[in-house]
Design a protein around this motif. Structure first.
Motif, PDB file in Angstrom:
ATOM      1  N   PHE A  29       3.917  21.967  12.300  1.00  7.26           N
ATOM      2  CA  PHE A  29       2.778  21.057  12.231  1.00  7.26           C
ATOM      3  C   PHE A  29       2.319  20.864  10.791  1.00  7.26           C
ATOM      4  N   GLY A  30       2.344  21.948  10.012  1.00  8.26           N
ATOM      5  CA  GLY A  30       1.924  21.862   8.612  1.00  8.26           C
ATOM      6  C   GLY A  30       2.783  20.898   7.819  1.00  8.26           C
ATOM      7  N   ASP A  31       4.100  20.952   8.047  1.00  5.43           N
ATOM      8  CA  ASP A  31       5.009  20.037   7.349  1.00  5.43           C
ATOM      9  C   ASP A  31       4.771  18.598   7.771  1.00  5.43           C
ATOM     10  N   LEU A  32       4.570  18.385   9.065  1.00  4.48           N
ATOM     11  CA  LEU A  32       4.310  17.030   9.551  1.00  4.48           C
ATOM     12  C   LEU A  32       2.991  16.487   9.010  1.00  4.48           C
ATOM     13  N   PHE A  33       1.974  17.344   8.959  1.00  6.43           N
ATOM     14  CA  PHE A  33       0.670  16.915   8.450  1.00  6.43           C
ATOM     15  C   PHE A  33       0.752  16.622   6.957  1.00  6.43           C
ATOM     16  N   LYS A  34       1.514  17.433   6.235  1.00  3.07           N
ATOM     17  CA  LYS A  34       1.699  17.202   4.794  1.00  3.07           C
ATOM     18  C   LYS A  34       2.395  15.867   4.552  1.00  3.07           C
ATOM     19  N   LYS A  35       3.407  15.568   5.362  1.00  5.20           N
ATOM     20  CA  LYS A  35       4.115  14.299   5.248  1.00  5.20           C
ATOM     21  C   LYS A  35       3.182  13.128   5.560  1.00  5.20           C
ATOM     22  N   ALA A  36       2.334  13.301   6.567  1.00  7.49           N
ATOM     23  CA  ALA A  36       1.375  12.251   6.926  1.00  7.49           C
ATOM     24  C   ALA A  36       0.378  12.027   5.797  1.00  7.49           C
ATOM     25  N   LEU A  37      -0.069  13.105   5.159  1.00  9.09           N
ATOM     26  CA  LEU A  37      -0.993  12.962   4.033  1.00  9.09           C
ATOM     27  C   LEU A  37      -0.343  12.237   2.863  1.00  9.09           C
ATOM     28  N   GLN A  38       0.929  12.487   2.644  1.00 11.55           N
ATOM     29  CA  GLN A  38       1.641  11.780   1.581  1.00 11.55           C
ATOM     30  C   GLN A  38       1.747  10.289   1.898  1.00 11.55           C
ATOM     31  N   GLU A  39       1.961   9.954   3.163  1.00 13.24           N
ATOM     32  CA  GLU A  39       2.025   8.551   3.560  1.00 13.24           C
ATOM     33  C   GLU A  39       0.665   7.873   3.412  1.00 13.24           C
ATOM     34  N   VAL A  40      -0.411   8.596   3.721  1.00 16.41           N
ATOM     35  CA  VAL A  40      -1.763   8.057   3.537  1.00 16.41           C
ATOM     36  C   VAL A  40      -2.017   7.807   2.061  1.00 16.41           C
ATOM     37  N   ASP A  41      -1.623   8.751   1.232  1.00 12.84           N
ATOM     38  CA  ASP A  41      -1.798   8.599  -0.211  1.00 12.84           C
ATOM     39  C   ASP A  41      -1.024   7.387  -0.731  1.00 12.84           C
ATOM     40  N   THR A  42       0.185   7.208  -0.239  1.00 16.03           N
ATOM     41  CA  THR A  42       0.994   6.060  -0.642  1.00 16.03           C
ATOM     42  C   THR A  42       0.329   4.757  -0.221  1.00 16.03           C
ATOM     43  N   ALA A  43      -0.215   4.713   0.990  1.00 13.18           N
ATOM     44  CA  ALA A  43      -0.899   3.511   1.469  1.00 13.18           C
ATOM     45  C   ALA A  43      -2.143   3.231   0.634  1.00 13.18           C
ATOM     46  N   GLN A  44      -2.876   4.272   0.254  1.00 10.70           N
ATOM     47  CA  GLN A  44      -4.064   4.112  -0.581  1.00 10.70           C
ATOM     48  C   GLN A  44      -3.685   3.528  -1.948  1.00 10.70           C
ATOM     49  N   LYS A  45      -2.633   4.066  -2.531  1.00 11.11           N
ATOM     50  CA  LYS A  45      -2.188   3.587  -3.845  1.00 11.11           C
ATOM     51  C   LYS A  45      -1.704   2.139  -3.782  1.00 11.11           C
ATOM     52  N   GLU A  64      -2.363 -10.405   1.890  1.00 12.27           N
ATOM     53  CA  GLU A  64      -1.586  -9.194   1.620  1.00 12.27           C
ATOM     54  C   GLU A  64      -2.504  -8.054   1.194  1.00 12.27           C
ATOM     55  N   VAL A  65      -3.523  -8.388   0.402  1.00 14.07           N
ATOM     56  CA  VAL A  65      -4.480  -7.378  -0.042  1.00 14.07           C
ATOM     57  C   VAL A  65      -5.265  -6.845   1.154  1.00 14.07           C
ATOM     58  N   MET A  66      -5.703  -7.748   2.013  1.00 13.39           N
ATOM     59  CA  MET A  66      -6.476  -7.333   3.190  1.00 13.39           C
ATOM     60  C   MET A  66      -5.640  -6.484   4.144  1.00 13.39           C
ATOM     61  N   ILE A  67      -4.392  -6.859   4.349  1.00 13.17           N
ATOM     62  CA  ILE A  67      -3.512  -6.084   5.233  1.00 13.17           C
ATOM     63  C   ILE A  67      -3.268  -4.690   4.658  1.00 13.17           C
ATOM     64  N   ALA A  68      -3.009  -4.613   3.367  1.00 12.00           N
ATOM     65  CA  ALA A  68      -2.788  -3.310   2.730  1.00 12.00           C
ATOM     66  C   ALA A  68      -4.050  -2.449   2.823  1.00 12.00           C
ATOM     67  N   GLY A  69      -5.202  -3.066   2.645  1.00 11.53           N
ATOM     68  CA  GLY A  69      -6.460  -2.330   2.748  1.00 11.53           C
ATOM     69  C   GLY A  69      -6.700  -1.806   4.151  1.00 11.53           C
ATOM     70  N   GLN A  70      -6.406  -2.625   5.151  1.00  8.30           N
ATOM     71  CA  GLN A  70      -6.597  -2.189   6.540  1.00  8.30           C
ATOM     72  C   GLN A  70      -5.611  -1.089   6.923  1.00  8.30           C
ATOM     73  N   LYS A  71      -4.362  -1.208   6.475  1.00  3.96           N
ATOM     74  CA  LYS A  71      -3.377  -0.146   6.748  1.00  3.96           C
ATOM     75  C   LYS A  71      -3.851   1.163   6.145  1.00  3.96           C
ATOM     76  N   SER A  72      -4.336   1.079   4.920  1.00  2.00           N
ATOM     77  CA  SER A  72      -4.823   2.260   4.229  1.00  2.00           C
ATOM     78  C   SER A  72      -6.009   2.870   4.973  1.00  2.00           C
ATOM     79  N   ASN A  73      -6.945   2.035   5.363  1.00  4.64           N
ATOM     80  CA  ASN A  73      -8.140   2.502   6.064  1.00  4.64           C
ATOM     81  C   ASN A  73      -7.791   3.133   7.408  1.00  4.64           C
ATOM     82  N   LEU A  74      -6.936   2.472   8.179  1.00  3.03           N
ATOM     83  CA  LEU A  74      -6.563   2.998   9.490  1.00  3.03           C
ATOM     84  C   LEU A  74      -5.788   4.314   9.391  1.00  3.03           C
ATOM     85  N   SER A  75      -4.890   4.399   8.419  1.00  2.07           N
ATOM     86  CA  SER A  75      -4.126   5.639   8.275  1.00  2.07           C
ATOM     87  C   SER A  75      -5.031   6.790   7.860  1.00  2.07           C
ATOM     88  N   LEU A  76      -6.023   6.517   7.016  1.00  2.00           N
ATOM     89  CA  LEU A  76      -6.964   7.554   6.634  1.00  2.00           C
ATOM     90  C   LEU A  76      -7.822   7.978   7.822  1.00  2.00           C
TER      91      LEU A  76
END
Length: 98
Positions: A29-45, A64-76
């Protein structure tokens, strides 16, 4: 008469036998959660980069900006809720009487 031994199964015989489950590395679970956090960070960036490009007038479309922002927000939000549920489950386990 033994009919089973006369059946040929070239498809099954040509398949490679997979490694035993003990030989495979299973992500915890720790590895999966770490991977998910990295994906959230990538979406934020990515969201931040697209917003910056829009502000600078570098040809990025507003949708495109709005879609990227929503993806970032939802993943967080999903990550925070997952963390909350894990903490809640841990607290529930700790309250159990042995």
């Amino acid at each position: 008469m033994n009919h089973v031994s006369s059946i040929q199964t070239p498809f099954i015989q040509s398949q490679a036998i997979p490694k035993a489950a003990a030989d495979r590395k299973v992500d915890g679970f720790g590895d999966l959660f770490k991977k998910a956090l990295q994906e959230v960070d990538t979406a934020q960036k990515e969201s931040q980069m697209k917003t910056q490009q829009l502000v600078m007038g570098e040809g990025t479309d507003i949708h495109e900006v709005m879609i990227a922002g929503q993806k970032s927000n939802l993943s967080l939000q999903l990550t925070v809720q997952t963390r909350n549920k894990v903490v809640e489950a841990y607290q529930e386990i700790m309250r159990m009487q042995v």
